[in-house]
Motif scaffolding. Structure first.
Motif, PDB file in Angstrom:
ATOM      1  N   ALA A  80       0.835  -1.211   0.000  1.00 37.54           N
ATOM      2  CA  ALA A  80       0.000   0.000   0.000  1.00 37.54           C
ATOM      3  C   ALA A  80       0.868   1.258   0.000  1.00 37.54           C
ATOM      4  O   ALA A  80       0.591   2.221  -0.724  1.00 37.54           O
ATOM      5  CB  ALA A  80      -0.938  -0.007   1.208  1.00 37.54           C
ATOM      6  N   ARG A  81       1.930   1.264   0.786  1.00 36.73           N
ATOM      7  CA  ARG A  81       2.841   2.418   0.835  1.00 36.73           C
ATOM      8  C   ARG A  81       3.470   2.663  -0.532  1.00 36.73           C
ATOM      9  O   ARG A  81       3.523   3.791  -1.025  1.00 36.73           O
ATOM     10  CB  ARG A  81       3.937   2.185   1.883  1.00 36.73           C
ATOM     11  CG  ARG A  81       4.876   3.381   2.078  1.00 36.73           C
ATOM     12  CD  ARG A  81       5.969   3.057   3.088  1.00 36.73           C
ATOM     13  NE  ARG A  81       7.025   2.240   2.510  1.00 36.73           N
ATOM     14  CZ  ARG A  81       8.046   2.732   1.793  1.00 36.73           C
ATOM     15  NH1 ARG A  81       8.150   4.024   1.565  1.00 36.73           N
ATOM     16  NH2 ARG A  81       8.966   1.920   1.300  1.00 36.73           N
ATOM     17  N   LEU A  82       3.920   1.591  -1.169  1.00 38.83           N
ATOM     18  CA  LEU A  82       4.579   1.709  -2.466  1.00 38.83           C
ATOM     19  C   LEU A  82       3.592   2.090  -3.564  1.00 38.83           C
ATOM     20  O   LEU A  82       3.937   2.846  -4.481  1.00 38.83           O
ATOM     21  CB  LEU A  82       5.326   0.417  -2.792  1.00 38.83           C
ATOM     22  CG  LEU A  82       6.492   0.130  -1.831  1.00 38.83           C
ATOM     23  CD1 LEU A  82       6.971  -1.307  -1.975  1.00 38.83           C
ATOM     24  CD2 LEU A  82       7.623   1.115  -2.029  1.00 38.83           C
ATOM     25  N   GLU A  83       2.358   1.604  -3.479  1.00 42.60           N
ATOM     26  CA  GLU A  83       1.326   2.045  -4.426  1.00 42.60           C
ATOM     27  C   GLU A  83       1.097   3.552  -4.272  1.00 42.60           C
ATOM     28  O   GLU A  83       0.906   4.252  -5.266  1.00 42.60           O
ATOM     29  CB  GLU A  83       0.022   1.286  -4.200  1.00 42.60           C
ATOM     30  CG  GLU A  83       0.037  -0.129  -4.729  1.00 42.60           C
ATOM     31  CD  GLU A  83      -1.270  -0.844  -4.501  1.00 42.60           C
ATOM     32  OE1 GLU A  83      -1.790  -1.411  -5.484  1.00 42.60           O
ATOM     33  OE2 GLU A  83      -1.790  -0.855  -3.364  1.00 42.60           O
ATOM     34  N   GLY A  84       1.134   4.034  -3.037  1.00 47.53           N
ATOM     35  CA  GLY A  84       0.983   5.455  -2.793  1.00 47.53           C
ATOM     36  C   GLY A  84       2.098   6.284  -3.406  1.00 47.53           C
ATOM     37  O   GLY A  84       1.929   7.469  -3.692  1.00 47.53           O
ATOM     38  N   LEU A  85       3.256   5.650  -3.623  1.00 53.49           N
ATOM     39  CA  LEU A  85       4.390   6.317  -4.261  1.00 53.49           C
ATOM     40  C   LEU A  85       4.354   6.189  -5.785  1.00 53.49           C
ATOM     41  O   LEU A  85       5.224   6.718  -6.474  1.00 53.49           O
ATOM     42  CB  LEU A  85       5.706   5.734  -3.731  1.00 53.49           C
ATOM     43  CG  LEU A  85       5.975   5.953  -2.243  1.00 53.49           C
ATOM     44  CD1 LEU A  85       7.225   5.189  -1.811  1.00 53.49           C
ATOM     45  CD2 LEU A  85       6.108   7.435  -1.929  1.00 53.49           C
ATOM     46  N   GLY A  86       3.371   5.437  -6.303  1.00 53.72           N
ATOM     47  CA  GLY A  86       3.226   5.303  -7.747  1.00 53.72           C
ATOM     48  C   GLY A  86       3.516   3.936  -8.323  1.00 53.72           C
ATOM     49  O   GLY A  86       3.384   3.726  -9.525  1.00 53.72           O
ATOM     50  N   ALA A  87       3.914   2.964  -7.482  1.00 51.45           N
ATOM     51  CA  ALA A  87       4.160   1.599  -7.972  1.00 51.45           C
ATOM     52  C   ALA A  87       2.823   0.900  -8.235  1.00 51.45           C
ATOM     53  O   ALA A  87       1.788   1.283  -7.684  1.00 51.45           O
ATOM     54  CB  ALA A  87       4.976   0.810  -6.956  1.00 51.45           C
TER      55      ALA A  87
END
Length: 133
Positions: A80-87
């Motif tokens: 979820a954190r990495l999706e928030g960064l655009g992954a």
């Protein structure tokens, strides 16, 4: 709150001779081959100093490339954190998630594989419902 860190550098080899590939990388990087080799295994982990990032030579069917593995104590929170960064998520496996960075590089998120996680992992705040810290 959850934690994560760089866990592995994985060198993906589309080769019929994984041992030859591992020998090259062993000599190039100065990390010895393991004492025992399993000829049926799809990967060979070089012997890096304890606590350092692991280097894994892996047999794959896609083009040759290298990718990073991110260790975490919460795969769900780290994804979820990495999706928030655009992954974006490419695929979910049983014990890890393959993701793609905005740059197009693929990487994996999974559980810690080596010692020192508690001492050296980054601490991330819990994500709020709207996906922001």
């Amino acid at each position: 709150m959850h934690r994560s860190r760089l866990g592995n550098i994985v060198i993906d080899c589309n080769s019929g001779d994984l041992l030859a590939e591992a020998r090259f990388w062993s000599q190039a990087l100065g990390y010895p081959l393991p004492e025992k080799l399993d000829g049926d295994s799809p990967f060979i982990q070089l012997r890096t100093p304890e606590g350092e990032v692991q280097v894994i030579i892996q047999r794959v069917e896609h083009e040759a490339r290298a990718h990073l593995d991110i260790d975490t104590d919460s795969i769900t929170d780290e994804v979820a954190r990495l999706e928030g960064l655009g992954a974006t998520i490419v695929t979910r496996k049983e014990t890890w998630v393959v993701m793609q960075a905005p740059s197009g590089h693929r990487f994996c998120v999974g559980s810690p594989y080596r010692a020192g996680f508690d001492e050296h992992a980054n601490h991330w705040p819990a994500m709020r419902a709207e996906g922001k810290a």
